[in-house]
Design an enzyme around this catalytic site. Structure first.
Site, PDB file in Angstrom:
ATOM      1  N   GLU A   1       2.090 -12.142  95.714  1.00 50.08           N
ATOM      2  CA  GLU A   1       1.065 -12.651  96.418  1.00 50.08           C
ATOM      3  C   GLU A   1       0.702 -11.861  97.777  1.00 50.08           C
ATOM      4  OE1 GLU A   1       2.006 -17.129  94.974  1.00 50.08           O
ATOM      5  OE2 GLU A   1       2.953 -16.513  96.864  1.00 50.08           O
TER       6      GLU A   1
ATOM      7  N   THR B   1      -3.296 -27.156  98.994  1.00 47.98           N
ATOM      8  CA  THR B   1      -4.485 -27.585  99.681  1.00 47.98           C
ATOM      9  C   THR B   1      -5.743 -27.902  98.772  1.00 47.98           C
ATOM     10  OG1 THR B   1      -3.570 -26.566 101.668  1.00 47.98           O
ATOM     11  CG2 THR B   1      -5.878 -27.471 101.739  1.00 47.98           C
TER      12      THR B   1
ATOM     13  N   ASN C   1       0.314 -19.247 100.547  1.00 46.25           N
ATOM     14  CA  ASN C   1       1.336 -20.322 100.589  1.00 46.25           C
ATOM     15  C   ASN C   1       1.155 -21.286 101.565  1.00 46.25           C
ATOM     16  OD1 ASN C   1       3.497 -19.295  98.578  1.00 46.25           O
ATOM     17  ND2 ASN C   1       2.791 -17.556  99.517  1.00 46.25           N
TER      18      ASN C   1
ATOM     19  N   LYS D   1       4.935 -14.204  83.906  1.00 43.16           N
ATOM     20  CA  LYS D   1       4.076 -14.502  84.964  1.00 43.16           C
ATOM     21  C   LYS D   1       4.798 -14.752  86.102  1.00 43.16           C
ATOM     22  CE  LYS D   1       3.497 -18.294  86.709  1.00 43.16           C
ATOM     23  NZ  LYS D   1       4.195 -18.735  87.966  1.00 43.16           N
TER      24      LYS D   1
ATOM     25  N   THR E   1       7.613 -18.657  91.287  1.00 45.35           N
ATOM     26  CA  THR E   1       8.053 -19.186  90.039  1.00 45.35           C
ATOM     27  C   THR E   1       7.740 -18.132  88.919  1.00 45.35           C
ATOM     28  OG1 THR E   1       7.403 -21.668  90.319  1.00 45.35           O
ATOM     29  CG2 THR E   1       6.550 -20.616  88.419  1.00 45.35           C
TER      30      THR E   1
ATOM     31  N   THR F   1      -0.484 -18.677  87.099  1.00 44.95           N
ATOM     32  CA  THR F   1      -0.737 -19.560  88.138  1.00 44.95           C
ATOM     33  C   THR F   1      -1.356 -18.977  89.392  1.00 44.95           C
ATOM     34  OG1 THR F   1       1.527 -19.507  89.063  1.00 44.95           O
ATOM     35  CG2 THR F   1       1.067 -21.454  87.809  1.00 44.95           C
TER      36      THR F   1
END
Length: 472
Positions: free
Chosen positions: A327, A472, A467, A229, A240, A200
């Site tokens: 991230e 968006t 995040n 992942k 996740t 993702t």
């Protein structure tokens, strides 16, 4: 500087959700991972070849679960040519368990860990908090794969990852499952494409493989392969994050779950990116016995001990790739809590440090603020009485270049810290933090011998950007 591009604003060729941070050249494409978007520093983690377990075939197929994805794989299928002799899984502890989690738990219970043949995974939609309809969608995915396998008994585990609270485009998925089945292959490229299909906000696919032998069959070479992942919403407590591990070693269903639990507790349950536990976390372990040899059926056997060691080390390597792709992360941090009277207390302390926003932001700012580390040690819940004794506690940084450890606190007394050296250590991507509890109050320093290790990353501006723009 952070530059944002809305979907479609750059034309069809880049019609995707892109977040690029020029500080480290990171690019985040939600659910659309391709070679051209993988940051150069991350390419070293992608294998160019592998040794994969006999009897397993895999595929990555494009469905278009998210409308923005017009060509890249988002449906993964992992299948054994014959039903597995043993299968086990560890699931999220989040109360809002996703539909595929609920279904897979029931399937494993019904089959008593035997006869599982496939795992089907979609990215782009978590199928979580979707009610009875979502559960029926998960059942439909499993049933379609079972149909392809030619079996009427439930033999497929289901996983999903993506946005919570949205229904799957189930018709599109069901239409493509036969294609995914016909595309099954055992090549390295097939395994890599499958690992890509479950991504993702990941910036690179996470796939590793390894060979090993067992004491009872030294002439047989066994293989272990795994993909995972995850880059955000990572603080598993299976928990996740998704993962599938496959081996061609012969394992009895009775010992499969203990093997996986031991490995997961010291790997996937010992990592943290942001402290959030997903609704979908699942790690599955499949063994089909295709390589032959003596079946591992006793937890006291030499073969069991050997496989446990291999599986745990393998799971640690795989889970660490998740942290390296955190991230917005700029650092890969190992925190080692040692000389604790008990393992559980050491692990709780390591976990608390790994979750601390103040620790994580200090590391991002290259600030050797050891007080934040010590603070996290001091407020950790659930530790055994007497584990943390201030006058026996020490904190230090261990550089990755092999140079001497930088002592920050020794037996509760602060050291005069060389700030220039501390800053230089924090310039590196990798860092180890050592917290020595000195044995607590169980005796003289060093008598408490338990140690726990956690892996985590820092918090950067990019994490907030990614995040904040997730949907968006």
């Amino acid at each position: 500087m952070v530059v944002l591009f809305k979907a479609g604003s750059l034309g069809p060729a880049t019609n995707s959700f892109i977040i690029a941070a020029t500080r480290r050249g990171q690019i985040r494409l939600y659910n659309i991972l391709q070679d051209t978007t993988i940051p150069e520093p991350k390419r070293k983690y992608i294998p160019s070849s592998g040794t994969y377990p006999k009897g397993f075939r895999v595929s990555g197929t494009h469905v278009g679960v998210k409308a923005a994805n017009t060509k890249y794989p988002d449906l993964a299928l992992i299948s054994s040519d014959k039903p597995c002799t043993a299968a086990a899984a560890v699931f999220t502890t989040n109360k809002f368990q996703a539909a595929p989690v609920q279904l897979s738990k029931v399937t494993l219970e019904q089959r008593k860990g035997k006869g599982i043949q496939s795992v089907v995974i979609n990215s782009g939609c978590a199928n979580a908090v979707t009610g009875k309809g979502g559960l029926e969608d998960a059942r439909s995915m499993a049933a379609k794969v079972d149909e392809c396998n030619g079996t009427s008994e439930p033999s497929t585990l289901v996983m999903s990852t993506g946005v919570i609270g949205q229904r799957l485009p189930i018709s599109k998925i069901l239409d493509k499952i036969p294609t995914a089945y016909s595309n099954l292959a055992s090549t390295h490229n097939a395994w890599l494409a499958t690992a890509r299909a479950i991504c993702t906000t990941d910036t690179f696919p996470k796939l590793i493989s390894r060979t090993f032998s067992l004491p009872s069959s030294p002439g047989i070479t066994y293989s272990l392969a795994g993909m995972t992942k995850g880059a955000g919403m990572i603080h598993p407590n299976m928990a996740t994050l998704l993962g599938v591990l496959c081996t061609d070693a012969p394992v009895d269903a009775s010992v499969m779950k203990p093997l996986l639990l031991h490995a997961v507790s010291r790997s996937f349950n010992s990592i943290s990116i942001d402290g959030d536990t997903s609704t979908n976390d699942t790690i599955a372990f499949l063994a089909n016995g295709a390589a032959g040899g003596q079946t591992i059926a006793s937890s006291t056997s030499q073969d069991y001990a050997a496989l446990q060691k291999v599986l745990t080390s393998f799971a640690q390597s795989l889970s660490q790739l998740v942290v390296r792709d955190g991230e917005g992360a700029t650092k890969f941090v190992t925190v080692r809590v040692q000389n604790s009277p008990c393992y559980d207390s050491a692990r709780r302390i390591a976990s608390t440090i790994a979750r601390s926003p103040l620790v994580k932001t200090a590391l991002y700012g290259r600030d050797a603020n050891w007080g934040r580390i010590l603070c996290a040690v001091g407020y950790t819940d659930g530790v055994t009485e007497g584990t943390v004794v201030p006058e026996r506690t020490s904190v230090s940084f261990k550089p990755v270049d092999g140079s001497p450890t930088l002592r920050l606190l020794v037996n509760g007394e602060p050291e005069v810290v060389d700030e220039e050296r501390a800053s230089a250590i924090l310039q590196d991507e990798d860092l180890e933090i050592i917290v020595d509890l000195g044995g607590g109050d169980k005796g003289e320093k060093g008598l408490g011998g338990e140690e726990a290790v956690y892996w985590f990353c820092d918090f950067s501006h990019e994490y907030v950007t990614i995040n904040g723009d997730y949907r968006t």
